[in-house]
Each structure stands twice: as structure tokens, then as C-alpha cells.
Design an enzyme around this catalytic site. Structure first.
Site, PDB file in Angstrom:
ATOM      1  N   SER A   1       0.880  -1.185   0.000  1.00  0.00           N
ATOM      2  CA  SER A   1       0.000   0.000   0.000  1.00  0.00           C
ATOM      3  C   SER A   1       0.905   1.218   0.000  1.00  0.00           C
ATOM      4  CB  SER A   1      -0.867   0.033   1.259  1.00  0.00           C
ATOM      5  OG  SER A   1      -1.576  -1.153   1.421  1.00  0.00           O
TER       6      SER A   1
ATOM      7  N   LYS B   1      -7.233   1.790  -2.426  1.00  0.00           N
ATOM      8  CA  LYS B   1      -6.788   1.377  -1.089  1.00  0.00           C
ATOM      9  C   LYS B   1      -6.844   2.548  -0.106  1.00  0.00           C
ATOM     10  CE  LYS B   1      -4.720  -0.968   2.206  1.00  0.00           C
ATOM     11  NZ  LYS B   1      -5.294  -2.096   2.927  1.00  0.00           N
TER      12      LYS B   1
HETATM   13  P1  NAD Z   1       5.934  -6.118   7.321  1.00  0.00           P
HETATM   14  O1  NAD Z   1       6.681  -4.971   7.922  1.00  0.00           O
HETATM   15  O2  NAD Z   1       5.498  -7.247   8.197  1.00  0.00           O
HETATM   16  O3  NAD Z   1       6.795  -6.775   6.114  1.00  0.00           O
HETATM   17  C1  NAD Z   1       7.534  -6.033   5.181  1.00  0.00           C
HETATM   18  C2  NAD Z   1       8.706  -6.883   4.714  1.00  0.00           C
HETATM   19  O4  NAD Z   1       9.383  -6.175   3.679  1.00  0.00           O
HETATM   20  C3  NAD Z   1       9.746  -7.142   5.814  1.00  0.00           C
HETATM   21  O5  NAD Z   1      10.004  -8.530   5.879  1.00  0.00           O
HETATM   22  C4  NAD Z   1      10.972  -6.345   5.353  1.00  0.00           C
HETATM   23  O6  NAD Z   1      12.189  -6.943   5.721  1.00  0.00           O
HETATM   24  C5  NAD Z   1      10.785  -6.362   3.834  1.00  0.00           C
HETATM   25  N1  NAD Z   1      11.469  -5.290   3.128  1.00  0.00           N
HETATM   26  C6  NAD Z   1      11.499  -3.965   3.376  1.00  0.00           C
HETATM   27  N2  NAD Z   1      12.223  -3.311   2.465  1.00  0.00           N
HETATM   28  C7  NAD Z   1      12.684  -4.251   1.596  1.00  0.00           C
HETATM   29  C8  NAD Z   1      13.502  -4.204   0.432  1.00  0.00           C
HETATM   30  N3  NAD Z   1      13.979  -3.034  -0.038  1.00  0.00           N
HETATM   31  N4  NAD Z   1      13.768  -5.367  -0.206  1.00  0.00           N
HETATM   32  C9  NAD Z   1      13.284  -6.537   0.252  1.00  0.00           C
HETATM   33  N5  NAD Z   1      12.496  -6.649   1.354  1.00  0.00           N
HETATM   34  C10 NAD Z   1      12.205  -5.508   2.016  1.00  0.00           C
HETATM   35  O7  NAD Z   1       4.682  -5.452   6.591  1.00  0.00           O
HETATM   36  P2  NAD Z   1       3.290  -6.167   6.192  1.00  0.00           P
HETATM   37  O8  NAD Z   1       2.340  -6.078   7.348  1.00  0.00           O
HETATM   38  O9  NAD Z   1       3.563  -7.476   5.552  1.00  0.00           O
HETATM   39  O10 NAD Z   1       2.739  -5.107   5.119  1.00  0.00           O
HETATM   40  C11 NAD Z   1       3.232  -5.049   3.787  1.00  0.00           C
HETATM   41  C12 NAD Z   1       2.358  -4.076   3.005  1.00  0.00           C
HETATM   42  O11 NAD Z   1       0.997  -4.569   2.998  1.00  0.00           O
HETATM   43  C13 NAD Z   1       2.288  -2.667   3.605  1.00  0.00           C
HETATM   44  O12 NAD Z   1       2.249  -1.709   2.583  1.00  0.00           O
HETATM   45  C14 NAD Z   1       0.973  -2.685   4.399  1.00  0.00           C
HETATM   46  O13 NAD Z   1       0.406  -1.387   4.556  1.00  0.00           O
HETATM   47  C15 NAD Z   1       0.127  -3.583   3.509  1.00  0.00           C
HETATM   48  N6  NAD Z   1      -0.981  -4.265   4.213  1.00  0.00           N
HETATM   49  C16 NAD Z   1      -0.778  -4.835   5.438  1.00  0.00           C
HETATM   50  C17 NAD Z   1      -1.847  -5.445   6.082  1.00  0.00           C
HETATM   51  C18 NAD Z   1      -1.677  -6.064   7.467  1.00  0.00           C
HETATM   52  O14 NAD Z   1      -2.704  -6.374   8.091  1.00  0.00           O
HETATM   53  N7  NAD Z   1      -0.465  -6.276   7.950  1.00  0.00           N
HETATM   54  C19 NAD Z   1      -3.113  -5.499   5.477  1.00  0.00           C
HETATM   55  C20 NAD Z   1      -3.281  -4.954   4.210  1.00  0.00           C
HETATM   56  C21 NAD Z   1      -2.204  -4.330   3.586  1.00  0.00           C
END
Ligand code: NAD
Length: 298
Positions: free
Chosen positions: A96, A171
């Protein structure tokens, strides 16, 4: 079966990439952290040492990282997807992010004849695990049709909303509506409690009427149980509201309710609740009214 690269194995990316494996795709993964990469390797994924290598070994490359700067780094930065992807490859960003950045990333990839969709999701970790996410997609019709079977391995609802950037605009609309609903619920349950009316009875009485909503069904039971375990964290919702305000300013759409929610969530963050579930917005109203909403013991 497709050769799919998956970058970003956090709360969401880990189960989403596992569902791609279960659907029979060949998956190669990368994350800055070693632990989730090892977990995916044990589940049958190949591993790569950079986003560039992921792209070299895939036809479809998915990113699922926290926010706009992370997408830019993984896709356009040194050692990024753009350096490894072949012309004609399809990049799908499911994070997002700011829709304006999504358009920038799409334009930079297009210069190398690499196709791009923005496809953020709604539903959180439980639906990521079940493979029943709602996926909102921006991009060319033909690219969407090609991506559909891949996206259907992760989501129950997959809707094309328009051109690149439209997925993230949708979103942001989702996140505004969720935030304002949570705040309305908190305000109402605090009023009921202060008036001496059992908030459980208020919930039971109104959930089937016009005020009822998916937000109410998810967050009212959590409020009554005083449960603020995430779920979706306040810090991530602040990130989304920031992106909404930036997009609103860019196009000339004032967002007064979003601005109010932003300041309420900032206050909660200062109060140590940044990592709590966004349902903790009710704690803001509780502090104003010096009361705790909870189920009355019978
Ligand atoms: P998270 O922080 O758990 O995971 C993000 C991952 O990305 C981490 O493992 C991190 O190490 C990796 N990362 C960061 N920069 C990187 C790079 N340059 N190269 C490779 N890996 C990299 O986050 P999440 O909860 O999985 O959320 C991910 C996305 O989904 C966000 O944009 C969030 O807003 C969206 N989202 C999350 C949820 C939720 O409930 N958690 C729901 C809908 C949408």
C-alpha cells in the site's frame, strides 16, 4: 504454472508467497531479513540474493514491502528489479503506497518495456493466510487479465479499478473509511458507557441496522474485550493516512476527516500505542472521557 519472484516476506508477503507455491507456481523469494527467506525455502521456494536476481529468474515479479521508499529501493534502486527484468516482464506491487509513486515506478519501468500493475490488498494476515484477500488493481486491461490467475491464488476478490495508480487510490479510500468508522465506533461506545448503558447491548442492538458494518463486527468485540493486539498496526495506518493526505493535497481534494484521524493516531503513537491494533483508536476517546469501555459482568 508461472515463474514468480516475490520480494518482501513480512506479515503479509510470507503467507501470500506460500499460497503461490501451493497453487503450483515456481517461486523465487528475497527479503532483507534471512529468517523468512529460510522459511520459504523450506516450503519449496528458490532464494535469490537481490531483487535484481529475483527479476532475472522470473516472468512475474511481486513486491510486498512497507511503503513507497521501500518499493522504489527494491524496484528502481541499485541491484533492483529494473536491472534484472527482461523486456515484457510483469511487475506487480502489492504494497500500500502513495499512488503518485506507483505511477512514477510504472513510468520508469515502461521506459524499459517492463509492464507494471499496482495491486494493494485488504483483509490482513488472516485473509492472506486463507488466500481470500480483496485485491484492488491499477494497470492496463491486458496486463490485468494476464495477472488474474496469479492474483486469484492469493485473493477471493480481484477488481481492476483503472490505470496504474488506481489500485492505491482505491486502497486509500478503503483506509479512510475504515479509520473514520473505527473512530465513530469508539466515540459512540464511550458515550454509551458514560451514560451507564452496557456497550455490549448497544452493539447487539445496532449491529443489524444502518450503523452496522464490517468494521463494527471486527472492532466492537475487540473493544469490549479491551483487546488491542494487532492485526493492523496504528503505525501502518498512519502511513496510509499520510499517503491519503499527500494525494489529496496533490490533486486538490481536502480531507478534513482524514486529517483529524491522523492527529488522533499521532496522539496514540506518542502515548506508546503505535504498534497496537488500529482498533485502539477507542483509547483516545476513553482518555478524553476518563472512562474504560468494557463488557459489563452479569
Ligand atoms: P511487514 O513490515 O510485516 O513486512 C515487510 C517486509 O518487507 C519485511 O520482511 C521487510 O524486511 C521487507 N522489506 C522492506 N524493504 C525491503 C527491500 N527493499 N527489499 C526486500 N524486502 C524488504 O509489513 P506487512 O504487514 O507485511 O505489510 C506489507 C504491506 O501490505 C504494507 O504496505 C501494508 O500497509 C500492507 N498491508 C498490510 C496489512 C496487514 O494487516 N499487515 C493489510 C493490508 C495491507
Amino acid at each position: 504454472m508461472r515463474k514468480i519472484g516475490f520480494i518482501g516476506l513480512g506479515i503479509m508477503g510470507k503467507p501470500m508467497s506460500k499460497n503461490l507455491l501451493e497453487a503450483g507456481h515456481q517461486v523465487v523469494v528475497y527479503d532483507l531479513e534471512a529468517a523468512p527467506v529460510l522459511e520459504l525455502a523450506a516450503a519449496g521456494a528458490g532464494t535469490a540474493s537481490s531483487p535484481k536476481e529475483v527479476a532475472e529468474r522470473s516472468d512475474v515479479i511481486i513486491t510486498m514491502v512497507p511503503n513507497s521508499p521501500h518499493v522504489k529501493a527494491a524496484v528502481l534502486g541499485p541491484g533492483g528489479v529494473i536491472e534484472g527484468a527482461a523486456p515484457g516482464a510483469l511487475v506487480i506491487d502489492m504494497s500500500s503506497i502513495d499512488p503518485i509513486v506507483a505511477r512514477e515506478v510504472g513510468a520508469a519501468l515502461a521506459k524499459r518495456s517492463i509492464r507494471f500493475l499496482d495491486a494493494p490488498v485488504s483483509g490482513g494476515e488472516p485473509k492472506a493466510i486463507e488466500g481470500t484477500l480483496s485485491i484492488m488493481v491499477g494497470g492496463a486491461e491486458g496486463d490485468f487479465e494476464e495477472a488474474l490467475p496469479v492474483l486469484k491464488s492469493m485473493g477471493a476478490s480481484v477488481v481492476r479499478c483503472g490505470d496504474v495508480g488506481a489500485g492505491n487510490v482505491t486502497k486509500l479510500a478503503n483506509q479512510i473509511i475504515v479509520a473514520v468508522n473505527i473512530a465513530a465506533l469508539g466515540e459512540a461506545l464511550v458515550l454509551a458507557t458514560k451514560c451507564g448503558v452496557d456497550p455490549r447491548q448497544v452493539f447487539q442492538a445496532i449491529r443489524g441496522g444502518l450503523a452496522g458494518s464490517a468494521v463494527m463486527e471486527a472492532k466492537a468485540p475487540m473493544a469490549l474485550a479491551r483487546n488491542i493486539k494487532p492485526g493492523f498496526r496504528i503505525n501502518l495506518h498512519i502511513k496510509d493516512l499520510n499517503n491519503a493526505l499527500a494525494a489529496g493535497h496533490e490533486v486538490g481534494a481536502p480531507l478534513p476527516l482524514t486529517a483529524q484521524l491522523m492527529e488522533m493516531m499521532q496522539a496514540l503513537k506518542v502515548d506508546g500505542l503505535g504498534e497496537a491494533d488500529h482498533g485502539a483508536v477507542i483509547r483516545y476517546h476513553e482518555k478524553l472521557a476518563a472512562v474504560e469501555v468494557k463488557e459489563k459482568s452479569s
